[in-house]
Write a protein that holds these residues in place. Structure first.
Motif, mmCIF file in Angstrom:
data_model
loop_
_atom_site.group_PDB
_atom_site.id
_atom_site.type_symbol
_atom_site.label_atom_id
_atom_site.label_comp_id
_atom_site.label_asym_id
_atom_site.label_seq_id
_atom_site.Cartn_x
_atom_site.Cartn_y
_atom_site.Cartn_z
ATOM 1 N N SER A 1 4.021 4.096 -0.427
ATOM 2 C CA SER A 1 4.939 3.306 -1.242
ATOM 3 C C SER A 1 6.345 3.729 -0.882
ATOM 4 C CB SER A 1 4.688 3.507 -2.743
ATOM 5 O OG SER A 1 4.939 4.845 -3.125
ATOM 6 N N ALA A 2 7.273 2.794 -0.845
ATOM 7 C CA ALA A 2 8.646 3.064 -0.440
ATOM 8 C C ALA A 2 9.388 3.798 -1.556
ATOM 9 C CB ALA A 2 9.351 1.752 -0.096
ATOM 10 N N PRO A 3 10.524 4.422 -1.242
ATOM 11 C CA PRO A 3 11.305 5.087 -2.291
ATOM 12 C C PRO A 3 11.684 4.120 -3.414
ATOM 13 C CG PRO A 3 12.080 5.762 -0.124
ATOM 14 C CD PRO A 3 11.076 4.672 0.102
ATOM 15 N N PHE A 4 11.462 4.542 -4.651
ATOM 16 C CA PHE A 4 11.766 3.793 -5.870
ATOM 17 C C PHE A 4 10.986 2.480 -5.961
ATOM 18 C CE2 PHE A 4 15.551 6.500 -5.720
ATOM 19 C CZ PHE A 4 15.603 6.936 -7.040
ATOM 20 N N ALA A 5 9.940 2.321 -5.164
ATOM 21 C CA ALA A 5 9.154 1.089 -5.214
ATOM 22 C C ALA A 5 8.276 1.080 -6.463
ATOM 23 C CB ALA A 5 8.292 0.951 -3.963
ATOM 24 N N LEU A 6 7.926 -0.145 -6.885
ATOM 25 C CA LEU A 6 7.012 -0.330 -8.012
ATOM 26 C C LEU A 6 5.646 -0.814 -7.542
ATOM 27 C CD1 LEU A 6 9.400 -2.019 -10.614
ATOM 28 C CD2 LEU A 6 8.863 0.411 -10.323
ATOM 29 N N ARG A 7 5.565 -1.236 -6.296
ATOM 30 C CA ARG A 7 4.308 -1.731 -5.743
ATOM 31 C C ARG A 7 3.973 -0.994 -4.453
ATOM 32 N NH1 ARG A 7 2.009 -6.407 -7.596
ATOM 33 N NH2 ARG A 7 3.093 -7.434 -9.329
ATOM 34 N N SER A 8 2.710 -0.993 -4.110
ATOM 35 C CA SER A 8 2.250 -0.330 -2.905
ATOM 36 C C SER A 8 2.846 -0.987 -1.665
ATOM 37 C CB SER A 8 0.722 -0.361 -2.841
ATOM 38 O OG SER A 8 0.264 0.212 -1.635
ATOM 39 N N PHE A 9 2.920 -0.234 -0.581
ATOM 40 C CA PHE A 9 3.488 -0.752 0.657
ATOM 41 C C PHE A 9 2.494 -1.627 1.412
ATOM 42 C CE2 PHE A 9 4.902 -0.305 5.110
ATOM 43 C CZ PHE A 9 6.230 -0.661 4.965
ATOM 44 N N GLU A 10 1.195 -1.478 1.128
ATOM 45 C CA GLU A 10 0.168 -2.215 1.839
ATOM 46 C C GLU A 10 -0.557 -3.170 0.892
ATOM 47 O OE1 GLU A 10 -2.382 0.662 3.604
ATOM 48 O OE2 GLU A 10 -1.034 1.050 5.293
ATOM 49 N N LYS A 11 -0.911 -4.329 1.414
ATOM 50 C CA LYS A 11 -1.641 -5.310 0.618
ATOM 51 C C LYS A 11 -3.095 -4.887 0.432
ATOM 52 C CE LYS A 11 1.002 -9.515 1.639
ATOM 53 N NZ LYS A 11 0.913 -10.907 2.156
ATOM 54 N N GLN A 12 -3.639 -5.283 -0.699
ATOM 55 C CA GLN A 12 -5.032 -5.012 -1.001
ATOM 56 C C GLN A 12 -5.659 -6.253 -1.607
ATOM 57 O OE1 GLN A 12 -5.402 -1.558 -3.463
ATOM 58 N NE2 GLN A 12 -4.116 -0.279 -2.134
#
Length: 456
Positions: free
Chosen positions: A107-118
């Motif tokens: 997950s990116a810095p300060f992100a609220l969602r994962s970086f990869e799709k599921q």
């Protein structure tokens, strides 16, 4: 809780105690005290030394290990106390469980969602491919669009707490040192910045991943902090292992000359002819074979990783003494021909007394300069060794392991840059401070140079 003392824990506290005693004894020498005053008379030197002390403080906090007591099982009354198998440190406690908040993956810095799709299911029960929300980051938000407003709102009390901590740290120093001519204000400014930054990071990390997460979902900021202990220890311990070898052989070669000098020159010439990386890699792999063949000697994974780490420090120290040995040999050759040494020989003074009273004290400037210069070089060496797979154990926090894990992430599209950036930021700040401080120590202790007024 039950205290746990690793070999590296004992060594780092012995190291700090030895350095404190060393500098305390140096205060008796007016000339040495005056040279150290020249180093700290520079605002840059005071600021760099404060940063180095902050890293050492983090390493000490991460070296106080313990196992937490477990609550008794339900319905069982017993006076025996059971302890958790996981070994924690005081740093883990102060970071408010930062290392226990795992996500599924990147997950990116300060992100609220994962970086990869599921593969997910929407509200209607249909299967879709989307970025799932993180389990810990932003869980308190009712509306994701309020993220930055929430960060700003939480930053105000965090910075206030950091200022309060800075006041508690600086006020006693100001009271004791208010009459000093040294530029303590530079140190206090750095202490204030570090205190505010530390409190802000810990506070915000309870609700967001400030530097994102890695492949296993671990917080990158927490991994960077855990790498501080490894970096400080490997730089300091390896240098201290190298110093006695280099000083002893260099002084003996330059003072006794003859076959002793020939033997020492043969040793360091042969050692310098072997590629350093290959020699270190071979030694580390041999020790790894010993660990694999003697599993009973290392009952836990933490003890195994600690033993491999101590072995790496020893190997780095044993294989990096040749340069300092050459310098001390050359300096001893020069000093041994001076008049006061020849007079000591004429009066029948023993070799041991001449070495202790006349030779060694006049090589201290070379030893100090080499210590601070080699410290940063060995921190970088650990990163290189871990990158090629022969560094510290993968289970141990290390900037080199972070860089090694990030080398394939940069080739992705889009690139995952935050793992490498976290290790780079912490390592860069330590190495830069050590190099700046080393330059000032060299200028103060090298007889050929002196600190100019412009350095302050």
């Amino acid at each position: 809780m039950k205290p746990v003392i690793l070999w590296s824990d004992a060594l780092i506290f012995l190291l700090v105690a030895a350095l404190v005693l060393f500098f305390w004894r140096l205060r008796r020498d007016p000339q040495t005290r005056d040279r150290w005053r020249q180093v700290f008379a520079s605002r840059l030197g005071m600021a760099a030394f404060t940063v180095i002390l902050a890293y050492v403080g983090v390493a000490l906090l991460d070296s106080l290990h313990f196992r937490r007591a477990l609550p008794p099982p339900d319905g069982v009354s017993t006076g025996e106390v059971f302890y958790d198998n996981q070994v924690s440190s005081v740093l883990d406690t102060l970071t408010a469980g930062m290392g226990e908040r795992f996500e599924r993956t990147y997950s990116a810095p300060f992100a609220l969602r994962s970086f990869e799709k599921q593969t997910l299911k929407d509200e209607a029960g249909n299967t879709v491919r989307d970025f799932p929300p993180l389990r810990h980051a932003g869980a308190q938000l009712a509306d994701p669009t309020e993220k930055w407003a929430d960060v700003v709102r939480r930053s105000a009390p965090a910075l206030g707490g950091g200022l309060a901590l800075a006041v508690l740290l600086i006020l006693p120093q100001w009271w004791l040192l208010r009459g000093s001519s040294l530029p303590w204000a530079s140190s206090w400014l750095v202490q204030g910045i570090l205190a505010c930054t530390a409190v802000w990071l810990v506070s915000i990390s309870r609700h967001y991943h400030v530097l994102g997460t890695d492949l296993g979902g671990a917080d990158v900021l927490y991994q960077s902090l855990k790498g501080v202990r490894t970096g400080v220890l490997i730089g300091a311990l390896s240098t201290l292992i190298m110093l006695p070898i280099a000083v002893t052989l260099g002084v003996c070669a330059g003072y006794f000359k003859g076959w002793v000098d020939d033997a020492v020159q043969y040793l360091y010439t042969t050692l310098s002819s072997i590629p350093g990386i290959l020699l270190i890699a071979a030694a580390v792999l041999l020790f790894q074979v010993y660990i694999d063949l003697n599993p009973d000697a290392f009952p836990t994974g933490l003890e195994k990783a600690d033993a491999k780490f101590i072995a790496l420090c020893f190997i780095l120290g044993v294989t990096s003494w040749s340069t300092l040995c050459r310098l001390i040999r050359a300096e001893t050759l020069k000093i041994s021909q001076l008049g006061y040494v020849q007079a000591a020989h004429a009066f029948g003074v023993s070799h041991g007394r001449i070495l202790l009273r006349h030779i060694l004290p006049n090589t201290v400037h070379i030893i100090l300069i080499t210590f601070v210069l080699d410290f940063s070089a060995l921190v970088l060496a650990e990163a290189v060794l871990s990158y090629i797979g022969v560094g510290v154990d993968p289970s141990m926090g290390s900037w080199g392991n972070m860089i090694n894990g990030a080398r394939s992430e940069l080739s992705r599209e889009p690139a995952i840059w935050w793992t490498l950036s976290g290790a780079f930021l912490f390592m860069f700040l330590l190495v830069l401070s050590a190099n700046l401080f080393a330059d000032l120590v060299r200028d103060a202790f090298d007889p050929r140079t002196r600190l100019g007024p412009e350095a302050a």
